[in-house]
Write an enzyme that holds these catalytic residues in place. Sequence first.
Site, short mmCIF file in Angstrom:
data_model
loop_
_atom_site.label_atom_id
_atom_site.label_comp_id
_atom_site.label_asym_id
_atom_site.label_seq_id
_atom_site.Cartn_x
_atom_site.Cartn_y
_atom_site.Cartn_z
N ASP A 1 0.87 -1.26 -0.18
CA ASP A 1 -0.20 0.08 0.06
C ASP A 1 0.91 1.24 -0.06
O ASP A 1 0.27 2.32 0.50
CB ASP A 1 -0.96 0.03 1.18
CG ASP A 1 -0.31 -0.03 2.40
OD1 ASP A 1 1.11 -0.24 2.22
OD2 ASP A 1 -0.60 0.09 3.49
N HIS B 1 23.39 3.48 -18.35
CA HIS B 1 22.57 3.63 -17.12
C HIS B 1 22.83 2.79 -15.80
O HIS B 1 21.92 2.26 -15.39
CB HIS B 1 21.16 3.55 -17.60
CG HIS B 1 20.65 4.35 -18.68
ND1 HIS B 1 19.70 3.95 -19.66
CD2 HIS B 1 21.01 5.61 -18.95
CE1 HIS B 1 19.59 5.03 -20.59
NE2 HIS B 1 20.36 5.88 -20.26
N ASP C 1 26.91 11.17 -13.07
CA ASP C 1 25.87 11.79 -13.80
C ASP C 1 24.52 12.10 -12.85
O ASP C 1 23.81 11.05 -12.66
CB ASP C 1 25.57 10.87 -15.22
CG ASP C 1 24.51 11.80 -16.23
OD1 ASP C 1 23.86 12.68 -15.54
OD2 ASP C 1 24.46 10.96 -17.19
N ASP D 1 20.99 18.26 -15.43
CA ASP D 1 21.62 16.91 -15.92
C ASP D 1 22.99 17.23 -16.06
O ASP D 1 23.52 17.72 -17.26
CB ASP D 1 20.88 16.62 -17.15
CG ASP D 1 21.37 15.13 -17.78
OD1 ASP D 1 22.15 14.32 -17.07
OD2 ASP D 1 21.02 14.97 -18.91
N HIS E 1 26.94 6.75 -27.27
CA HIS E 1 25.89 7.66 -27.59
C HIS E 1 25.92 9.10 -28.01
O HIS E 1 26.81 9.56 -28.23
CB HIS E 1 25.26 7.91 -26.02
CG HIS E 1 26.23 8.47 -25.02
ND1 HIS E 1 26.43 10.08 -25.16
CD2 HIS E 1 26.99 8.22 -24.27
CE1 HIS E 1 27.40 10.26 -24.31
NE2 HIS E 1 27.81 9.45 -23.77
N HIS F 1 20.63 16.39 -25.81
CA HIS F 1 19.05 16.43 -25.78
C HIS F 1 18.70 17.53 -25.27
O HIS F 1 19.22 18.16 -24.47
CB HIS F 1 18.72 14.95 -24.89
CG HIS F 1 19.04 15.03 -23.66
ND1 HIS F 1 18.72 15.56 -22.50
CD2 HIS F 1 20.51 14.19 -23.05
CE1 HIS F 1 19.14 15.31 -21.52
NE2 HIS F 1 20.23 14.40 -21.81
N HIS G 1 14.84 14.28 -20.74
CA HIS G 1 14.83 14.23 -22.04
C HIS G 1 13.80 14.76 -22.41
O HIS G 1 12.61 14.30 -22.60
CB HIS G 1 14.86 12.67 -22.28
CG HIS G 1 16.21 12.13 -22.17
ND1 HIS G 1 16.50 10.68 -21.84
CD2 HIS G 1 17.44 12.56 -21.76
CE1 HIS G 1 17.57 10.34 -21.61
NE2 HIS G 1 18.30 11.51 -21.16
N GLU H 1 27.17 16.44 -24.13
CA GLU H 1 27.71 15.48 -23.24
C GLU H 1 28.54 14.28 -23.84
O GLU H 1 28.00 13.08 -23.96
CB GLU H 1 26.57 14.87 -22.46
CG GLU H 1 25.27 14.55 -23.06
CD GLU H 1 24.25 13.77 -22.28
OE1 GLU H 1 24.56 12.76 -21.61
OE2 GLU H 1 22.96 14.16 -22.20
N TYR I 1 34.28 5.54 -23.71
CA TYR I 1 34.21 4.31 -22.93
C TYR I 1 35.03 3.34 -23.24
O TYR I 1 35.16 2.72 -24.53
CB TYR I 1 32.60 4.07 -23.04
CG TYR I 1 31.77 5.25 -22.69
CD1 TYR I 1 31.33 5.39 -21.24
CD2 TYR I 1 31.11 5.82 -23.70
CE1 TYR I 1 30.61 6.53 -20.97
CE2 TYR I 1 30.50 7.08 -23.38
CZ TYR I 1 30.24 7.32 -21.99
OH TYR I 1 29.34 8.74 -21.69
N ARG J 1 32.76 10.83 -19.24
CA ARG J 1 31.64 11.88 -20.10
C ARG J 1 31.77 13.10 -19.07
O ARG J 1 32.01 13.25 -18.22
CB ARG J 1 30.56 11.15 -19.87
CG ARG J 1 29.20 11.94 -20.22
CD ARG J 1 27.98 11.30 -20.64
NE ARG J 1 27.27 10.94 -19.38
CZ ARG J 1 27.10 9.59 -18.94
NH1 ARG J 1 27.86 8.60 -19.87
NH2 ARG J 1 26.47 9.15 -17.92
N GLU K 1 29.26 16.50 -18.93
CA GLU K 1 27.90 16.98 -19.59
C GLU K 1 27.83 18.18 -18.83
O GLU K 1 27.36 18.56 -17.41
CB GLU K 1 26.86 15.68 -19.40
CG GLU K 1 25.42 16.32 -19.55
CD GLU K 1 24.51 15.22 -19.25
OE1 GLU K 1 24.70 14.17 -18.44
OE2 GLU K 1 23.54 15.26 -19.96
N1 GLY Z 1 21.20 11.45 -17.50
C1 GLY Z 1 20.62 11.23 -18.42
C2 GLY Z 1 21.29 11.66 -19.73
O1 GLY Z 1 22.58 12.20 -19.54
O2 GLY Z 1 20.99 11.62 -20.76
MN MN Z 2 23.36 12.92 -17.78
MN MN Z 3 21.93 14.01 -20.53
#
Ligand code: GLY
Ligand code: MN
Ligand code: MN
Length: 436
Positions: A40, A239, A256, A267, A346, A350, A357, A380, A384, A404, A406
Amino acid sequence: MLNIKEKREYGRRRQQCMAAIGPESVALVFATSEKRRNADVDYLFRPNSDFVYLTGFHEPDALLVLAPGHASHEETLFVLPRDIAAEQWNGRRLGADRVKEMLGIESAFTVEEIRELLPNLLDGRDILHVVEDSETEPQVDVWIGATKAAGLRPPQDRASLADTLHELRLIKSEAEIERMQKAARISAAAHQRAMRFCRPGISELDLESELQHEFAMQGARFTAYPSIVASGTNACIMHYIQNDATIHDGDLVLIDAGCEYQYYASDITRTFPANGCFTSPQRDIYDLVLSAQLAAIEQVKTGHAFTDPHTTSTQILAEGLIDLGVLKGSIDEILENDLAKPFTVHRCSHFLGLDVHDVGKREIDGEDRTLEAGMVLTVEPGLYFGNAESMPDLDPTWHNMGIRIEDDVVVTESGNLVLSADVPKSASDIEALMAG
Ligand code: GLY
Ligand code: MN
Ligand code: MN
């Protein structure tokens, strides 16, 4: 309670949305419901971003109806009714009477009145605008049926409200940029705090809790997405949210993480050495990613294409990988065949806003979107290098690193503004912060 300026801002958004859909249309926007976590216990409620954008209202199960040109009910909000017993258990509700005044909205009723009142708002309109959502779809069908059953004429056609509303959301107002700046400042402070706290032997979760503490202390209860705190080879999992490994001497740590402040996301990613000093190979790769990121940020300008930062960063990363001997061949051949992809993984950007996103088309009629003032995007790039198992052909010098960097960048009339500039990102600035 919204202040006068906020009431005007939300009212202006509703007017813009109604102007965009036109007088023959009606729009339904759902707050959505609470979601069960287990037994619950519910997840902490967070309304749908479209609904928040148009109302600033935080309760579940509410419905906004926009009927442009309607004589008395252009904007109607249906909300949960006051219920003293339920409120004693589950918290206060504003109720229909107070919500009008608190939000500066034209009409408000309880959700119990939807069945009776909604058919009149749908009657005679040609097009129903909703954002496609399988959760709310059956409910919409029921209301259309009820309108017909009442002998009225519901809309015959459907249109995607995303096509209009998400275009409005894509260009941020001054008030939105202010909130996003605040979100980014809080997140920047949290990243610095985590860097200062880090040392070999602690766990990734220790760093996550440092972030969380800073977010909450500065008024941001939610993260915009689950924080990624990834040491060593974990950073190669895009992720990675397990965040339970011990951080070892010699590891790089990739964080991140971004808070959500008054519904707006930040972000930010930074990568730093667990012990405060980059090794020489780590520094080589770090400096390469940083040069790609700085060049990509230069591409965030009005008139440039949405993919320009990606194109620029990919070119620089590929050239750097050739120089370091990771990739072999000519730059043209590598770019043409996407041979850097196993290492870059990647895309570079975005949109960012109420959602991490965020909404907004990246292409229009198959053509790259042109950047305009008021858009906010992330920049970003990353590199890797997995372990011996996932990348057996790679020189072991490079194994077990994910890097990375960003930032959150607003397109301005004259260039751009980096909202997340407070977190150091040159290798020497990071080392200086960690040494302090
Ligand atoms: N943390 C998600 C991205 O960087 O898009
Ligand atoms: Mn991110
Ligand atoms: Mn991002």
